[in-house]
Design a protein around this motif. Structure first.
Motif, PDB file in Angstrom:
ATOM      1  N   LYS A 242      53.281  31.144  16.733  1.00  0.00           N
ATOM      2  CA  LYS A 242      54.005  31.717  15.592  1.00  0.00           C
ATOM      3  C   LYS A 242      53.108  32.425  14.663  1.00  0.00           C
ATOM      4  O   LYS A 242      53.653  33.640  13.983  1.00  0.00           O
ATOM      5  N   VAL A 243      51.689  32.071  14.654  1.00  0.00           N
ATOM      6  CA  VAL A 243      51.060  32.853  13.811  1.00  0.00           C
ATOM      7  C   VAL A 243      50.684  34.536  14.296  1.00  0.00           C
ATOM      8  O   VAL A 243      50.522  35.509  13.658  1.00  0.00           O
ATOM      9  N   GLU A 244      50.999  34.558  15.696  1.00  0.00           N
ATOM     10  CA  GLU A 244      50.916  35.876  16.271  1.00  0.00           C
ATOM     11  C   GLU A 244      51.917  36.886  15.798  1.00  0.00           C
ATOM     12  O   GLU A 244      51.605  38.205  15.490  1.00  0.00           O
ATOM     13  N   GLN A 245      53.040  36.514  15.144  1.00  0.00           N
ATOM     14  CA  GLN A 245      53.857  37.311  14.474  1.00  0.00           C
ATOM     15  C   GLN A 245      53.543  37.798  13.301  1.00  0.00           C
ATOM     16  O   GLN A 245      54.129  38.960  13.005  1.00  0.00           O
ATOM     17  N   ILE A 246      52.715  37.321  12.747  1.00  0.00           N
ATOM     18  CA  ILE A 246      52.064  38.378  11.614  1.00  0.00           C
ATOM     19  C   ILE A 246      50.757  39.000  11.632  1.00  0.00           C
ATOM     20  O   ILE A 246      50.167  39.459  10.819  1.00  0.00           O
ATOM     21  N   SER A 247      50.157  38.846  12.873  1.00  0.00           N
ATOM     22  CA  SER A 247      48.784  39.210  13.276  1.00  0.00           C
ATOM     23  C   SER A 247      48.800  40.636  13.267  1.00  0.00           C
ATOM     24  O   SER A 247      47.670  41.409  13.234  1.00  0.00           O
ATOM     25  N   SER A 248      50.042  41.610  13.470  1.00  0.00           N
ATOM     26  CA  SER A 248      49.907  42.883  13.503  1.00  0.00           C
ATOM     27  C   SER A 248      50.265  43.572  12.087  1.00  0.00           C
ATOM     28  O   SER A 248      50.221  44.808  11.772  1.00  0.00           O
ATOM     29  N   LEU A 249      50.263  42.733  10.920  1.00  0.00           N
ATOM     30  CA  LEU A 249      50.436  43.219   9.592  1.00  0.00           C
ATOM     31  C   LEU A 249      49.223  44.031   9.142  1.00  0.00           C
ATOM     32  O   LEU A 249      48.164  43.488   9.197  1.00  0.00           O
ATOM     33  N   PRO A 250      49.437  45.302   9.072  1.00  0.00           N
ATOM     34  CA  PRO A 250      48.370  46.237   8.964  1.00  0.00           C
ATOM     35  C   PRO A 250      47.377  45.683   7.713  1.00  0.00           C
ATOM     36  O   PRO A 250      46.088  46.435   7.620  1.00  0.00           O
TER      37      PRO A 250
ATOM     38  N   LYS B  14      29.646  33.436  14.247  1.00  0.00           N
ATOM     39  CA  LYS B  14      30.022  32.706  15.211  1.00  0.00           C
ATOM     40  C   LYS B  14      31.436  32.565  15.758  1.00  0.00           C
ATOM     41  O   LYS B  14      31.596  32.791  16.839  1.00  0.00           O
ATOM     42  N   GLU B  15      32.246  32.489  14.568  1.00  0.00           N
ATOM     43  CA  GLU B  15      33.796  32.356  14.964  1.00  0.00           C
ATOM     44  C   GLU B  15      34.183  33.759  15.426  1.00  0.00           C
ATOM     45  O   GLU B  15      35.167  33.854  16.566  1.00  0.00           O
ATOM     46  N   LEU B  16      33.715  34.900  15.053  1.00  0.00           N
ATOM     47  CA  LEU B  16      33.918  36.160  15.471  1.00  0.00           C
ATOM     48  C   LEU B  16      33.596  36.417  16.963  1.00  0.00           C
ATOM     49  O   LEU B  16      34.397  36.788  17.816  1.00  0.00           O
TER      50      LEU B  16
ATOM     51  N   TYR C 132      41.457  25.994  15.756  1.00  0.00           N
ATOM     52  CA  TYR C 132      42.311  26.572  15.155  1.00  0.00           C
ATOM     53  C   TYR C 132      41.952  27.865  14.426  1.00  0.00           C
ATOM     54  O   TYR C 132      42.636  28.947  14.732  1.00  0.00           O
ATOM     55  N   ARG C 133      41.080  27.770  13.675  1.00  0.00           N
ATOM     56  CA  ARG C 133      40.365  29.079  13.203  1.00  0.00           C
ATOM     57  C   ARG C 133      40.213  30.178  14.545  1.00  0.00           C
ATOM     58  O   ARG C 133      40.387  31.378  14.133  1.00  0.00           O
ATOM     59  N   ILE C 134      39.534  29.769  15.328  1.00  0.00           N
ATOM     60  CA  ILE C 134      39.000  30.794  16.361  1.00  0.00           C
ATOM     61  C   ILE C 134      40.267  31.443  16.922  1.00  0.00           C
ATOM     62  O   ILE C 134      40.203  32.534  17.026  1.00  0.00           O
ATOM     63  N   LYS C 135      41.396  30.500  17.190  1.00  0.00           N
ATOM     64  CA  LYS C 135      42.624  31.096  17.697  1.00  0.00           C
ATOM     65  C   LYS C 135      43.263  32.085  16.971  1.00  0.00           C
ATOM     66  O   LYS C 135      43.862  33.209  17.477  1.00  0.00           O
ATOM     67  N   VAL C 136      43.026  31.978  15.508  1.00  0.00           N
ATOM     68  CA  VAL C 136      43.792  32.520  14.394  1.00  0.00           C
ATOM     69  C   VAL C 136      43.005  34.103  14.708  1.00  0.00           C
ATOM     70  O   VAL C 136      43.657  35.111  14.819  1.00  0.00           O
ATOM     71  N   PHE C 137      41.771  34.011  14.343  1.00  0.00           N
ATOM     72  CA  PHE C 137      40.874  35.119  14.459  1.00  0.00           C
ATOM     73  C   PHE C 137      40.947  35.843  15.889  1.00  0.00           C
ATOM     74  O   PHE C 137      41.048  37.132  15.755  1.00  0.00           O
ATOM     75  N   GLU C 138      41.213  35.286  16.943  1.00  0.00           N
ATOM     76  CA  GLU C 138      41.448  35.915  18.282  1.00  0.00           C
ATOM     77  C   GLU C 138      42.970  36.724  17.990  1.00  0.00           C
ATOM     78  O   GLU C 138      42.978  37.895  18.392  1.00  0.00           O
ATOM     79  N   LEU C 139      43.873  35.965  17.549  1.00  0.00           N
ATOM     80  CA  LEU C 139      45.164  37.021  17.416  1.00  0.00           C
ATOM     81  C   LEU C 139      44.960  38.117  16.571  1.00  0.00           C
ATOM     82  O   LEU C 139      45.759  39.077  16.799  1.00  0.00           O
ATOM     83  N   PHE C 140      43.838  38.196  15.505  1.00  0.00           N
ATOM     84  CA  PHE C 140      43.960  39.337  14.643  1.00  0.00           C
ATOM     85  C   PHE C 140      42.953  40.389  15.245  1.00  0.00           C
ATOM     86  O   PHE C 140      43.020  41.483  14.716  1.00  0.00           O
ATOM     87  N   GLY C 141      42.424  40.035  16.423  1.00  0.00           N
ATOM     88  CA  GLY C 141      41.638  40.720  17.116  1.00  0.00           C
ATOM     89  C   GLY C 141      40.678  41.639  16.210  1.00  0.00           C
ATOM     90  O   GLY C 141      39.708  40.950  15.637  1.00  0.00           O
TER      91      GLY C 141
END
Lengths: 214, 459
Positions: free
Chosen positions: B382-390, B433-435, B408-417
């Protein structure tokens, strides 16, 4: 405390009186906001306005009570005469009836104010005096004579254009100030309508008001 | 509230009883009744002595009018009862003897300055005469309660009382003078009853016509139906806060001076055209409805802690940049097609609602800050849906089920590329480290999908 609206030495209390619809509220509005209110509602009871002016190099705050002209508010408005240092008595130069009522307004003022109250007569709506005088109902000369006979100051003014509005308020203040200088007006008398600015407290004073956090 | 001026012949005072306080001092409970308003005030005998002394000196009250002192046996019940009776008669005598002048000492002794229109305003006027300029120049806000505002409104309808002009400091002009210059007003009622009286704060009607230059108004615990006129506020007010006022519709305040709160009959004269910041937090609002038509220029709207499930007609708020709807009853259905309603929103909070999806946020391209904490978002997808907001650089997801999954945090950061390093997640910037971990995960995923990985060096 030297800047802006808090810098003044005296407070003078004014009252504006006259028949309904002569433009009392518009005169006040023109004087305090420098604007003309085109469709000004009837005043209910009393209205209030304030402005700081310069009189002979002194800053003076005017607290002005604008009264309702309608007869039904007379009990309320009469109670405001007491303690007024200046009374602006207004009529409409295009409506003779408002001029004819001046003597009764003057009687009220003389009875209810103190002897040192400065009374200033204003013939309002002089912008409606067209070149051929078609709308004018009271001549300048006639009103001037009335003013002279009764020892009043007088101008014709227009709340719409602002003509002579400043002058009326300022001349009244000058006369009051002169009375103070001459010692005819006692600052300490309860009903003189004039008072000194309150003594300023030191900077260690903190108002006990909440800091609004919203 | 009491009006002594109107009820001079309908004012009575009595001492219903006397009690010993924990220190063993006899306290007399005095009851003052002005028409249908009653209040209580407590004094000991020595207070009466002090009062009497001043009244004898300045107001020619008879010296022997007060029941005499007694040193021994002065706590004997019979004696106290006798003195209670004597003091009661003394007060009755004072009220009838001094009602035309009402000296300040007596006013304060009987608390008239707390409950009576005239004496309360006398007190307020001298405070504002002495300190008003200082409040205006130094204080951000000035607080009045419904009682004071009611007193001012009532006083404006009455002639000046002969009791009023005792000193020029108490002149009513000073109150109007101050109020007409005030920029920020806080109206706040703390209790149900006023002091020890039968007056209820929220039974007192008032109007706001005297505030001619007010820019910010905060109402806290005020019944808005008691406000009968807003004067020139519609043209001067920039910021409005109506909190804890049990309002169910914003129009209850925005049209409080109209008999019928009917939004279909409103015209341009009802519009609050300069209102930029509007806060109706902590009320009972269930729908935003058409009230927004009255605040077309709002840039910030805060409706936290209400019961809103319907966003209504928000498209009219074309200037809206900040919206706070946290603590409401919003579901995915309530925010359908959100971008069509609040497309230009920059900061949005919908924390503590019942959202399960983030799909409707995906087209809010101006969004910089999004708080959807404490909702029901379960899946990291679901978080992917907002990951492309510029522009998004502040995101709160904590309190959702999704925030409890492993990494969880790492997965969210991954989505934001590439944009992960700019993202502040749950109030914390990503660590290096998370990045790094997120970048590795991303590379692995891409490799798994059979594409050649594209590395972009961290800037």
């Amino acid at each position: 405390m030297s800047a802006g609206p808090y810098n003044y030495e005296y407070i003078f209390k004014y009252i504006i009186i006259g028949d309904m619809g002569v433009g009392k509220s518009c005169l006040l509005h023109q004087f305090t906001d420098k604007k003309f209110m085109a469709d000004c509602p009837h005043t209910i009871g009393v209205e209030f306005g304030t402005r700081i002016i310069d009189v002979a190099g002194q800053k003076v705050k005017l607290q002005i009570w604008d009264t309702a002209g309608q007869e039904r508010f007379r009990a309320v408005t009469r109670s405001y005469y007491r303690g007024a240092a200046g009374a602006l008595m207004v009529y409409d130069i295009t409506r003779r009836s408002t001029y004819n009522h001046l003597s009764s307004w003057l009687t009220d003022t003389r009875t209810l104010t103190n002897p040192s109250t400065v009374i200033f007569l204003i013939g309002n709506k002089c912008d409606l005096d067209s070149a051929d005088g078609s709308q004018r109902d009271v001549t300048y000369e006639e009103a001037k004579q009335f003013a002279d006979e009764n020892g009043l100051m007088f101008v014709e003014a227009s709340a719409k254009t602002g003509d002579n509005v400043e002058e009326a308020f300022l001349e009244t203040a000058k006369k009051i100030y002169q009375s103070i200088q001459d010692g005819r007006l006692d600052l300490n008398a309860a009903e003189s309508g004039v008072q000194h600015k309150p003594p300023q407290l030191g900077s260690d004073f903190t108002p006990n008001k909440d800091p609004c956090s919203c | 509230m009491a009006s002594f001026v109107k009820n001079q012949n309908n004012t009575s005072v009595s001492i219903p009883n006397v009690e010993l306080n924990p220190q063993g001092v006899a306290m007399y409970n005095i009851s003052v009744k002005v028409s249908d308003v009653t209040w209580f005030v407590q004094h000991r005998y020595s207070d009466f002595v002090d009062l009497h002394k001043k009244l004898v000196e300045d107001h020619s009250v008879a010296k022997d009018a007060l029941p005499p002192k007694k040193v021994i046996g002065n706590k004997d019940p019979q004696f106290l009862e006798k003195r209670r009776f004597g003091l009661e008669n003394y007060l009755k005598m004072l009220i009838s003897f001094l009602q035309r002048t009402m000296p300040q000492e007596l006013v304060v002794f009987l608390d008239f300055h707390k409950y009576d229109t005239l004496f309360l305003l006398n007190e307020l006027a001298s405070d504002l005469f002495l300190h008003g300029d200082l409040y205006l120049s130094s204080s951000k806000s000035f607080t009045l309660d419904s009682l004071q505002l009611h007193a001012i409104s009532e006083r404006l309808k009455q002639p000046c009382s002969s009791l009023e002009i005792q000193g020029k400091m108490q002149d009513f002009s000073h109150i109007l003078d101050f109020c007409s210059q005030l920029k920020t007003l806080h109206v706040q009622n703390c209790e149900e009853f006023v002091g020890r009286s039968s007056i209820k704060y929220n039974s007192l009607p008032f109007d706001l016509t005297i505030f001619k230059s007010l820019e910010k108004l905060c109402l806290t615990n005020v019944i808005v139906s008691n406000i009968f006129s807003v004067g020139s506020l519609r043209t001067s007010l920039k910021s409005l806060h109506v909190n804890n006022c049990r309002v169910t519709l914003m129009s209850e305040f925005l049209l409080c001076d109209e008999m019928h709160k009917n939004l279909e009959t409103v015209n341009s004269a009802h519009v609050w055209k300069d209102l930029i910041e509007v806060d109706f937090s902590r009320n009972n609002i269930s729908s935003i409805g058409n009230a927004v038509l009255l605040i077309p220029n709002a840039e910030k709207l805060v409706l936290a802690d209400n019961k809103i499930f319907d966003l209504g007609n928000m498209t009219v708020l074309s200037h809206l940049r900040v919206l706070n709807l946290s603590g409401n009853c919003l579901s995915d259905k309530s925010i359908e097609n959100l971008h069509q309603k609040i497309g230009k929103i920059v900061s949005l909070s919908m924390a503590q609602n019942s959202l399960q999806s983030l799909e409707d946020f995906s087209k809010l391209y101006a969004l910089e800050s999004l708080d959807v904490g404490s909702n029901s978002i379960k899946d990291i997808k679901k978080v992917e849906q907002i990951s492309s907001l510029p522009c998004l650089d502040y995101l709160v997801l904590t309190g959702n089920p999704v925030a409890t999954i492993v990494d969880y945090r790492i997965k969210v950061f991954e989505l934001f590329g590439d944009r992960a390093q700019d993202l502040c997640l749950d109030n914390e910037k990503p660590t290096q480290k998370e990045l790094d971990t997120a970048a590795v995960l991303k590379a692995l995923r891409i490799a798994k999908e059979g594409r050649s990985p594209i590395f972009s060096p961290p800037s």
